[in-house]
Design a protein around this motif. Structure first.
Motif, PDB file in Angstrom:
ATOM      1  N   GLU A  85       0.346  -1.473   0.029  1.00 48.07           N
ATOM      2  CA  GLU A  85      -0.284  -0.181  -0.025  1.00 48.07           C
ATOM      3  C   GLU A  85       0.796   1.001  -0.077  1.00 48.07           C
ATOM      4  O   GLU A  85       0.875   1.871  -0.916  1.00 48.07           O
ATOM      5  CB  GLU A  85      -0.993  -0.575   1.092  1.00 48.07           C
ATOM      6  N   GLN A  89       0.974   4.094  -2.647  1.00 45.87           N
ATOM      7  CA  GLN A  89       0.546   5.728  -2.735  1.00 45.87           C
ATOM      8  C   GLN A  89       1.578   7.039  -2.999  1.00 45.87           C
ATOM      9  O   GLN A  89       1.803   7.826  -3.444  1.00 45.87           O
ATOM     10  CB  GLN A  89       0.496   5.544  -0.919  1.00 45.87           C
ATOM     11  N   ASP A 112      -4.506  -3.712  -8.451  1.00 39.40           N
ATOM     12  CA  ASP A 112      -3.734  -2.435  -7.511  1.00 39.40           C
ATOM     13  C   ASP A 112      -3.099  -1.528  -8.572  1.00 39.40           C
ATOM     14  O   ASP A 112      -2.822  -0.347  -8.049  1.00 39.40           O
ATOM     15  CB  ASP A 112      -4.134  -2.583  -6.544  1.00 39.40           C
ATOM     16  N   LEU A 139      -7.456  -3.371  -0.209  1.00 39.17           N
ATOM     17  CA  LEU A 139      -6.488  -2.408  -0.165  1.00 39.17           C
ATOM     18  C   LEU A 139      -6.756  -1.928  -1.851  1.00 39.17           C
ATOM     19  O   LEU A 139      -7.616  -2.458  -2.822  1.00 39.17           O
ATOM     20  CB  LEU A 139      -4.989  -3.920  -0.779  1.00 39.17           C
ATOM     21  N   GLY A 140      -6.386  -0.576  -1.476  1.00 38.55           N
ATOM     22  CA  GLY A 140      -6.540   0.132  -3.076  1.00 38.55           C
ATOM     23  C   GLY A 140      -8.086   0.359  -2.608  1.00 38.55           C
ATOM     24  O   GLY A 140      -8.115   1.000  -4.416  1.00 38.55           O
ATOM     25  N   ASP A 217      -7.064   5.586   3.621  1.00 38.46           N
ATOM     26  CA  ASP A 217      -6.407   4.101   3.065  1.00 38.46           C
ATOM     27  C   ASP A 217      -5.849   2.674   4.169  1.00 38.46           C
ATOM     28  O   ASP A 217      -6.337   1.632   4.087  1.00 38.46           O
ATOM     29  CB  ASP A 217      -6.368   3.748   1.380  1.00 38.46           C
ATOM     30  N   LEU A 218      -5.335   3.810   4.489  1.00 35.63           N
ATOM     31  CA  LEU A 218      -3.886   3.010   5.144  1.00 35.63           C
ATOM     32  C   LEU A 218      -3.933   2.210   6.569  1.00 35.63           C
ATOM     33  O   LEU A 218      -4.131   1.139   6.455  1.00 35.63           O
ATOM     34  CB  LEU A 218      -2.623   3.655   5.985  1.00 35.63           C
ATOM     35  N   LEU A 221      -6.740  -0.524   5.551  1.00 30.74           N
ATOM     36  CA  LEU A 221      -5.769  -1.839   5.454  1.00 30.74           C
ATOM     37  C   LEU A 221      -5.479  -2.648   6.418  1.00 30.74           C
ATOM     38  O   LEU A 221      -5.715  -3.914   7.100  1.00 30.74           O
ATOM     39  CB  LEU A 221      -4.679  -1.667   4.370  1.00 30.74           C
TER      40      LEU A 221
END
Length: 246
Positions: A85, A89, A112, A139-140, A217-218, A221
């Protein structure tokens, strides 16, 4: 394994980074992720104006490398996924335009990796899938929703089934479908557009046109990989997938 995990070719301002683990479907293991990071450093230091990602062999990238799944812990597996991830990014925020040229299977984290690029070129016969939710992985998703819309992203993620290049083009996941013989023209056009803008401008454009929120997003995840039983879920998914192929 012999040779570098990523073969970097820099010519006329274009850095082509070849994922070079075809015997593993160019799946993203720690060595390949680290090699992509190093190749990006080298490309930027060399003054590249366009970064192109490609895959050696039949497949662009088949997702998370599970070759040593039997020997890793839940924590080690979670850390590997988080590093992917962070790589995504970084690519999303690069100060140069990016392109992915993908054939064969473009699955999971590989999809991704494809989706995070500005220009997303599919070769005929390519197929795309996001099976991560089948083992609880988030993820993503924000980036995918930014490309294809919330509803389409949900359908892709909930189904987890492969979609062919034509369908991916209609959704907006793919920007072009190009025969191998026509790639030089596509690359030349992308380079011509890239050299018009300086790095500061490209970085600003990337920052203002991104729909995903990196921290959110992080966090999503991290929550998904922190759920107890990550490795067991991945093992169960792998066993089911292998049985389906047989």
């Amino acid at each position: 394994m012999d040779g570098p995990a990523v073969e970097s070719i820099i010519e006329d301002g274009v850095a082509t980074l070849w994922l070079a683990r075809p015997e593993r479907g160019n799946a993203l293991g720690p060595d390949l992720v680290a090699a992509i990071e190093a190749a990006l450093d080298g490309a930027l230091a060399a003054g590249a104006r366009l970064v192109v990602l490609r895959g050696r062999g039949r497949n662009f990238c088949t997702g998370l490398d599970l070759a040593d799944l039997d020997t890793v812990t839940d924590g080690e597996l979670a850390l590997r996924i988080i590093r992917i991830e962070l790589l995504l990014q970084r690519i999303d925020a690069l100060p140069v335009p990016t392109m992915a040229v993908a054939g064969g299977r473009v699955f999971g984290a590989g999809a991704d990796l494809f989706a995070v690029c500005d220009h997303r070129v599919a070769l005929p016969g390519a197929s795309f899938a996001f099976p991560g939710p089948a083992f609880g992985l988030v993820l993503g998703t924000g980036r995918l929703a930014g490309l294809v819309g919330d509803g389409a992203a949900r359908r892709l993620l909930l189904a987890g089934a492969p979609v062919v290049a034509d369908r991916a083009l209609a959704l907006g996941l793919v920007t072009d479908i190009v025969e191998e013989a026509a790639l030089e023209t596509v690359l030349a056009n992308a380079r011509a557009g890239a050299v018009r803008l300086d790095a500061e401008t490209v970085a600003a454009l990337h920052a203002r046109t991104r729909q995903a929120a990196d921290d959110a997003d992080l966090a999503a995840l991290a929550r998904s990989v922190a759920r107890p039983g990550l490795k067991a879920r991945v093992e169960a998914y792998r066993a089911k997938a292998l049985a389906g192929r047989k």
